[in-house]
Motif scaffolding. Structure first.
Motif, short mmCIF file in Angstrom:
data_model
loop_
_atom_site.label_atom_id
_atom_site.label_comp_id
_atom_site.label_asym_id
_atom_site.label_seq_id
_atom_site.Cartn_x
_atom_site.Cartn_y
_atom_site.Cartn_z
N ALA A 440 38.49 43.87 39.44
CA ALA A 440 38.49 44.37 40.81
C ALA A 440 37.15 44.96 41.20
CB ALA A 440 39.59 45.41 40.98
N ALA A 441 36.47 45.57 40.23
CA ALA A 441 35.19 46.22 40.49
C ALA A 441 33.99 45.30 40.29
CB ALA A 441 35.04 47.46 39.60
N SER A 442 34.23 44.09 39.87
CA SER A 442 33.13 43.16 39.56
C SER A 442 32.31 42.84 40.81
CB SER A 442 33.71 41.86 38.98
OG SER A 442 32.68 40.88 38.87
N PRO A 443 30.97 42.78 40.69
CA PRO A 443 30.14 42.37 41.83
C PRO A 443 30.41 40.92 42.24
CG PRO A 443 28.82 42.57 39.83
CD PRO A 443 30.16 43.14 39.51
N ARG A 444 30.93 40.12 41.32
CA ARG A 444 31.38 38.76 41.67
C ARG A 444 32.78 38.88 42.27
NH1 ARG A 444 30.44 33.92 39.40
NH2 ARG A 444 32.61 33.88 38.73
N LEU A 445 32.87 38.88 43.57
CA LEU A 445 34.13 39.18 44.24
C LEU A 445 35.23 38.20 43.87
CD1 LEU A 445 32.89 40.19 47.82
CD2 LEU A 445 33.15 41.59 45.75
N GLU A 446 34.88 37.00 43.50
CA GLU A 446 35.90 36.01 43.12
C GLU A 446 36.59 36.35 41.81
OE1 GLU A 446 31.85 33.94 42.25
OE2 GLU A 446 32.67 35.55 43.52
N ASP A 447 36.01 37.25 41.01
CA ASP A 447 36.65 37.63 39.75
C ASP A 447 38.00 38.31 39.98
OD1 ASP A 447 34.50 36.63 38.40
OD2 ASP A 447 33.62 38.57 37.88
N ALA A 448 38.16 38.94 41.13
CA ALA A 448 39.42 39.62 41.42
C ALA A 448 40.60 38.66 41.51
CB ALA A 448 39.30 40.42 42.73
N LEU A 449 40.31 37.38 41.76
CA LEU A 449 41.39 36.39 41.86
C LEU A 449 42.01 36.11 40.50
CD1 LEU A 449 39.78 33.87 44.39
CD2 LEU A 449 41.41 35.72 44.84
N ASP A 450 41.39 36.60 39.43
CA ASP A 450 41.94 36.43 38.09
C ASP A 450 42.70 37.66 37.61
OD1 ASP A 450 40.96 33.84 37.70
OD2 ASP A 450 38.99 34.59 37.10
N MET A 451 42.92 38.65 38.48
CA MET A 451 43.70 39.82 38.09
C MET A 451 45.15 39.41 37.83
SD MET A 451 42.35 43.04 40.37
CE MET A 451 42.52 42.25 41.96
N SER A 452 45.85 40.24 37.07
CA SER A 452 47.21 39.91 36.65
C SER A 452 48.16 39.73 37.82
CB SER A 452 47.75 40.99 35.70
OG SER A 452 47.78 42.26 36.34
N ALA A 453 47.91 40.43 38.93
CA ALA A 453 48.78 40.29 40.11
C ALA A 453 48.80 38.87 40.63
CB ALA A 453 48.32 41.23 41.22
N PHE A 454 47.74 38.10 40.36
CA PHE A 454 47.63 36.74 40.89
C PHE A 454 47.84 35.67 39.83
CE2 PHE A 454 44.61 39.33 43.54
CZ PHE A 454 45.50 39.51 44.59
N ALA A 455 48.40 36.07 38.69
CA ALA A 455 48.67 35.10 37.62
C ALA A 455 49.64 34.03 38.13
CB ALA A 455 49.25 35.80 36.40
N GLY A 456 49.26 32.78 37.98
CA GLY A 456 50.12 31.67 38.39
C GLY A 456 49.98 31.26 39.84
N TRP A 457 49.18 32.01 40.63
CA TRP A 457 49.00 31.64 42.03
C TRP A 457 48.02 30.47 42.19
CZ3 TRP A 457 49.16 35.99 46.18
CH2 TRP A 457 50.09 36.98 45.82
#
Length: 493
Positions: A440-457
């Motif tokens: 979530a804090a990564s400067p690469r904003l797309e990294d947040a799409l790999d957080m657990s809340a979005f697993a399988g999306w």
């Protein structure tokens, strides 16, 4: 003010509705795990109605506090001091408030104080149903339908002679009931989960198999896990609310609750040890709860997530306040009409458009003013339950993804802990992992799409979605949430 207990019950102000049944004759037939505000404004209300019917005195409620913390310990003391009575203020958007005292909880146990005694009480054959509201994330079942017995909390609990978790407590009680011949009880989930009965079954059988394969088989063959859909907006109660509610009622109540006047409960009729006459007091029984729960989860709860996350970032703090923002209302209207409704199959007799209009009417109830921070809390568990299937459906049908990308971007920005005005707020995300925080804090904003809340999306696999998400998230940082939302809703369908 009048203190609240059995002795003072007949002497409360005349405008207070009180139980007409004799509480001294009521015995618990249902144990409820985690007696939060929602349970006290919902299931306990239905049971209060049931107990007013002849022949139902054996269906009182035994409340069980599960979590070991000062708040829950204090609640147990308050329940004891008030003989488990409490006031409930029901608030209609266009009518005077109604205050009633709920008497259906007749016993209360704080499990951390004596877990062995709690298990023994659950093993009592008089208990025929164990219901629970342990939150969406309290079942630990992952996106693949697997109960993780190697999870540190679960693995540790499996080693204990006297378990601490809800899975361990109920499984141990069922073991004793099998050995004594007392028979099974129904396990009734009342949490906002798709197919919550199936999820509960997976969790309890997963724990039981890791503990005792023979017992797990007995549970599988004898215990029922009905699916349910529950609905009633019930805000958190803060100290100021307690003072306000007590002043309005004239009751010195340590644990009052308030809620909207709307209430609904749809239940799958599968009870292995009998059930109370809930169908006579407004509960709808059905062979298929799924259409009802999908409408509620993907319309009401999803709308709450949209408002909660975008509202907190915009600096709003209560729902009735945010409902005066035309862009926020339009966001919900567009999401319902263009994203959620086309993917839903309404239950018989339900018109989705009318359901959506009623939702907005309920959200505008100023007497409720539900807290947006409460609604936004635990979004890590809520988003997969409320948004995921709609998001995947929108992407699969190649529809505009702007509203989905906006709520995903808002979630990631919400985790930064400050709103557009620079005001800090507490982030309550018990299921957010350390790895999630890094992404979530990564400067690469797309990294947040790999957080657990979005697993399988599979959001990161769709370049079009990623592009819209990145643009909106950067816009929230550069221009603010309100300005970004204005551009989202301006696109319409």
């Amino acid at each position: 003010m009048t203190v609240l207990n059995n002795t003072t019950l007949p002497h409360l102000p005349g405008n207070i509705l009180v139980p007409a049944y004799d509480r001294s004759k009521v015995t618990p037939g249902i144990a409820h795990i985690s007696v939060g505000n929602f349970h006290r404004a919902h299931q306990a209300v239905y049971m209060d109605r049931v107990l007013d019917r002849p022949g139902q005195a054996g269906w009182g409620l035994l409340g069980i506090g599960l979590m070991e913390n000062p708040h829950e310990a204090e609640k147990a003391k308050d329940m004891a001091a008030q003989d488990c009575l409490y006031s409930l203020t029901e608030c209609a958007p266009d009518a005077p408030n109604v205050v009633r005292v709920i008497g259906s909880i007749t016993e209360y146990m704080y499990a951390p104080a004596d877990r062995a005694a709690t298990i023994a009480r659950l093993a009592d054959p008089a208990i025929r149903i164990v219901s629970m509201t342990v939150t969406e994330g309290g079942y630990y079942v992952d996106e693949n339908g697997v109960f993780p017995v190697d999870h540190p909390l679960i693995a540790e609990d499996l080693k204990r002679a006297v378990p601490h978790t809800v899975f361990g407590l109920l499984t141990e009680a069922l073991r004793r009931r099998r050995e004594s011949g007392a028979g099974p009880f129904t396990i009734l989930s009342c949490d906002n989960l798709p197919q919550n009965g199936h999820v509960a079954r997976t969790a309890f059988l997963g724990w039981a198999r890791a503990r005792d394969a023979g017992l797990a088989q007995w549970i599988e063959e004898n215990v029922t896990f009905p699916c349910t859909m529950v609905d009633r907006i019930t805000p958190a109660v803060h100290p100021d609310d307690i003072r306000r509610l007590d002043a309005e009622s004239g009751i010195d109540d340590r644990i009052p609750v308030f809620c909207e006047d709307f209430i609904q409960w749809v239940v799958e009729d599968k009870f292995c040890a009998g059930r109370p006459e809930l169908d006579a007091v407004g509960v709808q029984f059905t062979d298929n709860v799924q259409p009802y729960e999908e409408v509620k989860l993907h319309m009401l709860n999803a709308s709450h997530s949209l408002l909660g996350l975008s509202g907190v970032l915009s600096g709003y703090r209560v729902v009735s306040e945010i409902m005066e923002d035309l862009h926020e209302v339009t966001l919900v209207e567009q999401y319902l009409a263009f994203d959620a409704e086309p993917l839903l199959h309404a239950p018989p007799g339900m018109a989705l458009t009318e359901y959506g209009r009623r939702l907005l009417h309920r959200f505008r109830n100023r007497a409720i003013s539900d807290q947006l921070l409460r609604i936004a809390s635990d979004s890590t568990s809520k988003l997969p339950m409320f948004i995921k299937s709609t998001a995947m459906g929108v992407i699969a049908h190649r529809r505009p993804v702007d509203r989905i990308a906006f709520v995903v971007a808002c979630y990631a920005e919400y985790l930064r802990g400050h709103d557009d005005k620079g005001q800090a707020y507490a982030i309550v995300e018990p299921h957010l992992t350390d790895d999630d925080r890094v992404k979530a804090a990564s400067p690469r904003l797309e990294d947040a799409l790999d957080m657990s809340a979005f697993a399988g999306w599979e959001l990161g696999d769709n370049p079009g979605f990623v592009q819209v998400y990145l643009s909106l998230r950067q816009s929230i940082r550069d221009n603010g949430t309100r300005a970004t939302l204005a551009t989202v809703v301006s696109k319409g369908k």
